[in-house]
Structures are given as C-alpha cells and as structure tokens.
Scaffold this active site. Structure first.
Site, short mmCIF file in Angstrom:
data_model
loop_
_atom_site.label_atom_id
_atom_site.label_comp_id
_atom_site.label_asym_id
_atom_site.label_seq_id
_atom_site.Cartn_x
_atom_site.Cartn_y
_atom_site.Cartn_z
N LYS A 36 -4.67 -45.04 20.07
CA LYS A 36 -5.70 -44.00 19.89
C LYS A 36 -5.08 -42.74 19.26
O LYS A 36 -5.70 -42.09 18.41
CB LYS A 36 -6.35 -43.65 21.23
CG LYS A 36 -7.30 -44.73 21.71
CD LYS A 36 -7.87 -44.47 23.09
CE LYS A 36 -8.65 -45.69 23.57
NZ LYS A 36 -9.08 -45.64 24.95
N LYS A 70 -6.75 -41.78 15.75
CA LYS A 70 -7.59 -40.57 15.72
C LYS A 70 -6.82 -39.36 15.18
O LYS A 70 -7.31 -38.24 15.21
CB LYS A 70 -8.16 -40.30 17.11
CG LYS A 70 -8.98 -41.48 17.65
CD LYS A 70 -9.80 -41.15 18.89
CE LYS A 70 -10.44 -42.42 19.45
NZ LYS A 70 -11.61 -42.19 20.27
N ASN A 107 -21.22 -42.96 32.65
CA ASN A 107 -19.96 -43.38 33.28
C ASN A 107 -19.68 -42.45 34.47
O ASN A 107 -20.49 -41.58 34.78
CB ASN A 107 -18.81 -43.36 32.26
CG ASN A 107 -18.66 -41.98 31.65
OD1 ASN A 107 -18.39 -41.01 32.33
ND2 ASN A 107 -18.88 -41.89 30.33
N PHE A 163 -7.82 -37.54 25.26
CA PHE A 163 -7.52 -38.22 26.51
C PHE A 163 -7.74 -39.71 26.28
O PHE A 163 -8.51 -40.09 25.40
CB PHE A 163 -8.44 -37.74 27.64
CG PHE A 163 -7.87 -36.60 28.45
CD1 PHE A 163 -7.70 -35.36 27.87
CD2 PHE A 163 -7.51 -36.78 29.78
CE1 PHE A 163 -7.18 -34.29 28.61
CE2 PHE A 163 -6.98 -35.73 30.53
CZ PHE A 163 -6.82 -34.49 29.95
N ASP A 194 -19.38 -44.83 24.53
CA ASP A 194 -19.13 -45.45 23.22
C ASP A 194 -20.40 -46.02 22.61
O ASP A 194 -20.52 -46.13 21.41
CB ASP A 194 -18.08 -46.56 23.37
CG ASP A 194 -16.70 -45.97 23.62
OD1 ASP A 194 -16.33 -45.02 22.90
OD2 ASP A 194 -16.00 -46.43 24.55
#
Ligand code: PMT
Length: 420
Positions: free
Chosen positions: A339, A343, A210, A325, A279
């Site tokens: 998230k 998480k 990325n 993040f 991912d």
C-alpha cells in the site's frame, strides 16, 4: 495520560462557583500522574474548602502569602520554580485584571508574577462581565504577554443567564494543558487528519460500514494540535466530541469524505489518513425502506468507492507529507508495504486489527510504521494518544529529513527509530 505523569502542576483556584469543577480537574490531573499543588484565593475558600483539594491532591493547599515551605524557601518563589505549568481555574475577572495590571497582593497573583512557566487561564464569569471592555482589554494584554487560555464556553451560567462565561470542562482544560506542555515541533504545519468509518446506505435505514470508532484519528488530531499544528479533521460518524481547537468536518459516505478531503488537501502540508473508508458501496440506494415481504433476502450489489488516499498520492505536492494507515488481518508487513508503494505515501502505519488491544474500538493500539525510504519504527501496545504522538514524531522527523535533503544531505535508509 503519560504526558502529565511526573509533572509538577500548580492549580490556582479563584472565587467563582466553577471552583467546584476545579476539584474534578484536580482529580483528573492527579489520576494522570501529575503532582498537583493547589493555591486558593481567600474568595475561593468561600466556595470549596482547602481540605477538599488537599485530600484529592495529596499536597498541602496554599492560601497565605506568607506561608513558608521547607527550610527558608520563600513559598511563592519555591512553588513557582518547581512547576512545569500553572493553571488558573476558574479564573475570575478579578485575577485576570490583577495579572494584566501587575498587581500582586495575594499568594496566587504573586506566584503568577514570580513564575516563568507557562500559565493557562480557564476564565469563568458572568457574560456581561466577560464582554465588558475592561475584561476584554485585560485579555488582550495577557495574550500579548504569552499567557494561554481555554474557554470560556457558552451555555447556561450559574446566574441563570445564557451566554459565554462557563468555565471549560475539566477534560478540555487537561487537553489545553497538554498542548501547552508539548514541544511545538509541528508549528507552522497544516495537518489534515481523517478518522472514523464511512457508512454506505442501502436504504434510508440500513447501511454497510465497519467497526472504526474514530479513536485513533481523533487522538492524532489532538496530538497534532498539541504539537502546534493547525489541524482539520474530516470524520465519519463517531460518538466522539470534537477535539479542542480543531476544525471538524463531519461526513458519512466515502464520496462525501473524498469531497471534504480534496477540498482541504491543497491547504495541507501533512495528511494522515486514519479513517476506515469502505472499499465498496451498494450500487443503488433504495429511496424507501426495503420491505421484508417473505421469500429470499434481496441481493446486494456493490461497486467500488474512490480510493481517496491513492488519489492524494497521485496529486501530492513535493512539500506535502502523506501518511496512510493499513488495517490488516495477516501478512502485515507485505500488505502494508504494498500500500505504501501503490499509494505513493511517505509512510504507512500498519496495525494488525486481530491482535488483542489493537485496531478497531480499543483504547490502545500496536503498530509498525514503514517509510518510503526503507525505515521501520515499531510501536508496542500503548494507548492511542501515545501511538498518535509516535506517528506525529515520525512526521516531524520526515519533515526534518526532507529539509536536510533540500540542503543536500540525504538521510541514510534502513535505520530503526525507537522513539517517535
Ligand atoms: O477508529 P478506531 O476504532 O480507533 O480504529 C483505528 C483503525 C483500525 C481504523 C486505524 O488504526 C486504521 O487502521 N485505519 C485505516 C483503516 C483502513 O481503511 O485501512 P485500509 O488498509 O483498508 O486502507 C489503507 C489506507 O487507504 C487507509 O489510510 C485508508 O484511510 C485509505 N483508504 C482506503 C480505502 C479508500 N477507498 N480510500 C482510502 O483513502
């Protein structure tokens, strides 16, 4: 860098060939908005002229012990009182020896003795001098007295010999100065940061990845170090130099990042995951370069990578602060909050990576930070170093909050903190 804007910095220049690099240091400090007052020793003037420093700093250069300032102010006391910090670059064996032994026979040594502001030395000398028992003894005395040091680095010295003794680069001196000037609100914390992309190999010459440059994560590592934390950085491939005073582990794939992060997680009291972890990865990596051979391109089968942050959230200790993040291209708040919950994070820093000047590669970012107890902090577009400071300001607040909670006072949710 905003941290130096409006600061009064004294720059002491002593007689070594590295004095020419202090001109660049002076320019760097001035460009960052500091008001620089240069003090030269007699020997320094054999290498660079006062006029050079005067032109760059925009201030008169001091070199005489009995030079007076406005009215009846005594020069060395007046300057020493007004400053926020004093940097001595280059610092020769002679100035280190004088200060360590309480000698004040010229303007610079007198001013160092007359000041209460932090003093940062950037030593530069021949390797044999650096290693000599006298210099090493003086360093120990100066360290004990609370003075700060940056460098010297190893490399080819002006005398043609290889070894330790090169003055630190101006950029490193600026970084060390910022550290000296920053409040130590993360002292005692052990902070683990992740940065950069991961790359997932297709074959020995191709990979999936990325756009992460690592800038955000490296800014966080520098900021945590400045605030007094011990810092480890796990970085995917980037073109960035290691931040000063930070232990860096370089990795390539998400699996390698997971190993490095899980190795350091038990050591950490704070973890901030700015890395852009892929991912997915190719299900198989070809041992040799896949040949073109005409016809249809090969199909790329992907499989999921481990979610490192999710694993950290599951295994987190109560004393650990875990910050993730979220790189989003839409529905920023909803996605980031999902998230944060999934998480089990203490906070999440959400950036819209499609917004101009934000996210990947840019030197700036704009973020919204959400905490597990329902607070939100908005950070408008600013350079990544400042964003990093806001994120770590939030971490410091979360730590204070958790200490208050231990003391029995639960902080109220829903507040809006304007400053990090
Ligand atoms: O590096 P720069 O060019 O400066 O760009 C900065 C940045 C855009 C990369 C940074 O600001 C940022 O947003 N980092 C997180 C990128 C990301 O992977 O976001 P995500 O929403 O896909 O992942 C959420 C969180 O889970 C992240 O903390 C990520 O590190 C973590 N994660 C994701 C996937 C995975 N397999 N393991 C993880 O730990």
């Amino acid at each position: 860098m905003p941290m130096l804007r409006g600061r009064e910095i004294l720059l002491g220049v002593t007689g070594g060939i590295a004095a020419y690099k202090s001109v660049l240091l002076c320019r760097d400090l001035t460009r960052r908005g500091a008001n620089v007052h240069v003090v030269m020793t007699k020997n320094a003037m054999n290498f660079v002229t006062p006029l050079t420093f005067q032109t760059i700093s925009g201030n008169p250069v001091t070199h005489e012990l009995f030079q007076l300032f406005s009215g009846s102010e005594i020069g060395h006391v007046s300057l020493a009182d007004r400053a926020h910090a004093l940097v001595v670059a280059p610092a020769t064996a002679n100035i280190l020896g004088k200060v360590a032994n309480g000698l004040a026979d010229d303007f610079l040594s007198t001013m160092i003795m007359a000041t209460r502001v932090p003093v940062l030395f950037a030593p530069a000398m021949n390797v044999v001098m650096w290693d000599s028992p006298a210099v090493q003894r003086n360093l120990a005395v100066l360290r004990d007295a609370g003075h700060h040091f940056v460098g010297p680095a190893a490399g080819e010295l002006a005398c043609g010999v290889e070894g330790r003794g090169k003055m630190a680069d101006p950029g490193q001196i600026v970084e060390a100065l910022e550290m000296v000037l920053t409040p130590n609100d993360l002292a005692g914390e052990r902070v683990l940061i992740t940065a950069g992309p991961t790359i997932e190999p297709i074959d020995p010459v191709r990979f999936v990845s990325n756009h992460s440059s690592g800038k955000m994560g490296y800014a966080l590592a520098r900021a945590a170090r400045r605030r007094g934390a011990e810092v480890r950085l796990v970085s995917g491939p980037t073109a960035l130099a290691d931040p000063v005073g930070v232990a860096v582990t370089r990795v390539e794939t998400a699996a390698e990042m997971r190993d490095a992060v899980l190795r350091d997680a038990p050591w950490s009291t704070v973890i901030v995951k700015a890395a852009a972890v892929c991912d997915w990865r190719p299900s198989e990596t070809a041992a040799a370069k896949i040949k073109k051979r005409g016809g249809a391109p090969p199909a790329l089968d992907l499989e999921p990578n481990p979610d490192i942050l999710e694993e950290l959230g599951r295994t987190k200790r109560p004393d650990q602060i875990l910050v993730g993040f979220a790189a989003e291209t839409g529905d920023l708040e909803v996605n980031a909050k999902a998230k944060l919950a999934a998480k089990r994070l203490d906070a999440i820093v959400a950036n819209d990576v499609t917004a101009p000047g934000s996210g990947f590669h840019a030197d700036t970012n704009a973020v919204r930070m959400f905490t597990a107890d329902g607070r939100e902090v908005g950070v408008p577009l600013m350079d990544k170093d400042r964003v990093a400071d806001r994120v770590l300001g939030l971490v410091a607040k979360l730590r204070k909050g958790s200490q208050r909670q231990v003391a029995g006072k639960t902080p109220k949710g829903g507040a809006f903190w304007t400053e990090g």
